[in-house]
Design a protein around this motif. Structure first.
Motif, PDB file in Angstrom:
ATOM      1  N   GLU A  88       0.767  -1.106  -0.045  1.00 36.93           N
ATOM      2  CA  GLU A  88      -0.082  -0.137  -0.244  1.00 36.93           C
ATOM      3  C   GLU A  88       0.892   1.419  -0.070  1.00 36.93           C
ATOM      4  O   GLU A  88       2.017   1.303   0.540  1.00 36.93           O
ATOM      5  CB  GLU A  88      -0.812   0.146   1.336  1.00 36.93           C
ATOM      6  N   ASN A 140     -10.012  -3.413  -3.070  1.00 31.44           N
ATOM      7  CA  ASN A 140      -9.460  -3.051  -1.797  1.00 31.44           C
ATOM      8  C   ASN A 140      -8.127  -3.744  -1.709  1.00 31.44           C
ATOM      9  O   ASN A 140      -8.073  -4.913  -1.436  1.00 31.44           O
ATOM     10  CB  ASN A 140     -10.278  -3.485  -0.619  1.00 31.44           C
ATOM     11  N   LYS A 157      -7.549  -5.734   1.553  1.00 26.72           N
ATOM     12  CA  LYS A 157      -8.078  -7.122   1.649  1.00 26.72           C
ATOM     13  C   LYS A 157      -7.665  -8.040   0.521  1.00 26.72           C
ATOM     14  O   LYS A 157      -7.574  -9.220   0.984  1.00 26.72           O
ATOM     15  CB  LYS A 157      -9.546  -6.839   1.192  1.00 26.72           C
TER      16      LYS A 157
END
Length: 345
Positions: free
Chosen positions: A305, A325, A328
């Motif tokens: 991320e 996402n 996830k």
């Protein structure tokens, strides 16, 4: 052993440290010194109070404690060696490493010389000589099994390898996948959209420079005779490949001879390593393999991320399609990896 079998993501706090390993048998491509093997190692720790959120460059790399001691909850831990994608680094694949460490693994991720954002610049040698990565993994394993701290904490009978993109190929090479580099140019004449032909966006080189370098670059000319050798490491007992590439120049026979468990994960919306041309073909030819396709996931969803400010201007590497996402996806993929390695090692 029983504790290891019951462990899951988040069971352990995570520590991390760094090693400036080298390979004395090979030279750097920018100096006369030995080839660098800069490595980050994550591992279970009991020093929970020292754990902090960590960021490296544009990536959020997880929660862990720098230079914490190794947990004494188990005498030894299984080891996973990890290979990043083109132009990446240990930071770009840290999401997997930290989650594995929190489930009871020691995890070591190397920055592949010439092919990593952790160095001042990318090198054409690092982008072309893919088999050198498998040599990196072998040498890294040698170092870890002789390391003053980690040697006594590693269960040498339970060693796996994982990787993303060209690192996914690296993981498969350590399992026995063998290149047929003489096919590269002819393959690209017929498959110009393949990522190994049009080259990924993180590369600053074009394909014309690649063909010129193969015929003229002295480092590449010296290394080329070893391109098609087998780099199977018998100490490695399982391989986990995320969005692997390069299937077009990998020997079918070598894949059919792989005799360790292999699990592959890919995104259905991957435009850099289309599963139809890579992961699905690998899975079809590797005997003891399983494949998981994640819907709508792109290639770069498998990067760590991004920090908030980097996501403001980077739309290709740090942002995902609507409805995807990234955290996830990382959780799902890491859970699959943990289950796979528990079963296989």
């Amino acid at each position: 052993m029983e504790l290891m079998q019951m462990a899951s993501i988040g069971q352990f706090a995570v520590g991390a440290t760094y090693r400036d390993y080298i390979d004395e048998r090979r030279r750097s491509w920018v100096s006369s010194s030995a080839r660098p093997l800069i490595t980050t190692i994550w591992y279970p720790t009991d020093e929970v109070a020292k754990v902090k959120k960590q960021c490296i460059a544009v990536f959020q790399t997880g929660h862990y404690a720098i230079n914490a001691t190794i947990s004494q909850q188990q005498p030894r831990y299984p080891l996973i060696l990890v290979s990043h994608g083109t132009g990446g680094s240990s930071a770009s694949i840290a999401w997997l490493c930290v989650r594995l460490a929190s489930a009871g693994f020691i995890v070591a991720a190397i920055n592949h010389h010439g092919n990593t954002a952790a160095e001042p610049k990318y090198l054409l040698e690092g982008m072309i000589l893919w088999w050198e990565r498998a040599k990196d993994i072998r040498c890294l394993l040698d170092h870890l099994l002789a390391d003053e701290i980690f040697a006594k904490a590693i269960d040498s009978e339970r060693i796996g390898v994982a990787g993303f993109s060209i690192g996914g190929f690296t993981a498969l090479a350590c399992a026995g996948a063998r290149l047929e580099m003489n096919r590269w140019k002819s393959h690209c004449e017929l498959n110009q959209s393949d990522s190994i032909c049009k080259l990924p966006p993180e590369m600053s080189f074009n394909i014309a420079e690649v063909w010129h370098a193969i015929e003229n670059n002295p480092h590449i000319l010296a290394a080329w005779p070893e391109a098609n050798e087998c780099y199977r490491d018998s100490r490695i007992k399982a391989a986990f490949a995320i969005a692997p590439v390069a299937k077009g120049v990998v020997s079918d026979e070598s894949l059919q001879s792989i005799d360790i468990p292999v699990h592959l994960v890919a995104g259905s919306a991957d435009d850099q390593a289309a599963p139809e041309n890579n992961a699905k073909l690998y899975a079809a030819q590797i005997p003891n393999s399983t494949l998981e396709i994640l819907p709508n996931v792109t290639h770069y969803t498998f990067l760590s991320e991004g920090v908030w400010w980097a996501k403001l201007f980077d739309k290709q590497f740090l942002r995902d399609p609507k409805g995807v996402n990234r955290r996830k996806v990382h959780d799902t993929t890491a859970s699959v990896a943990v289950s796979f390695f528990y079963k296989s090692l």
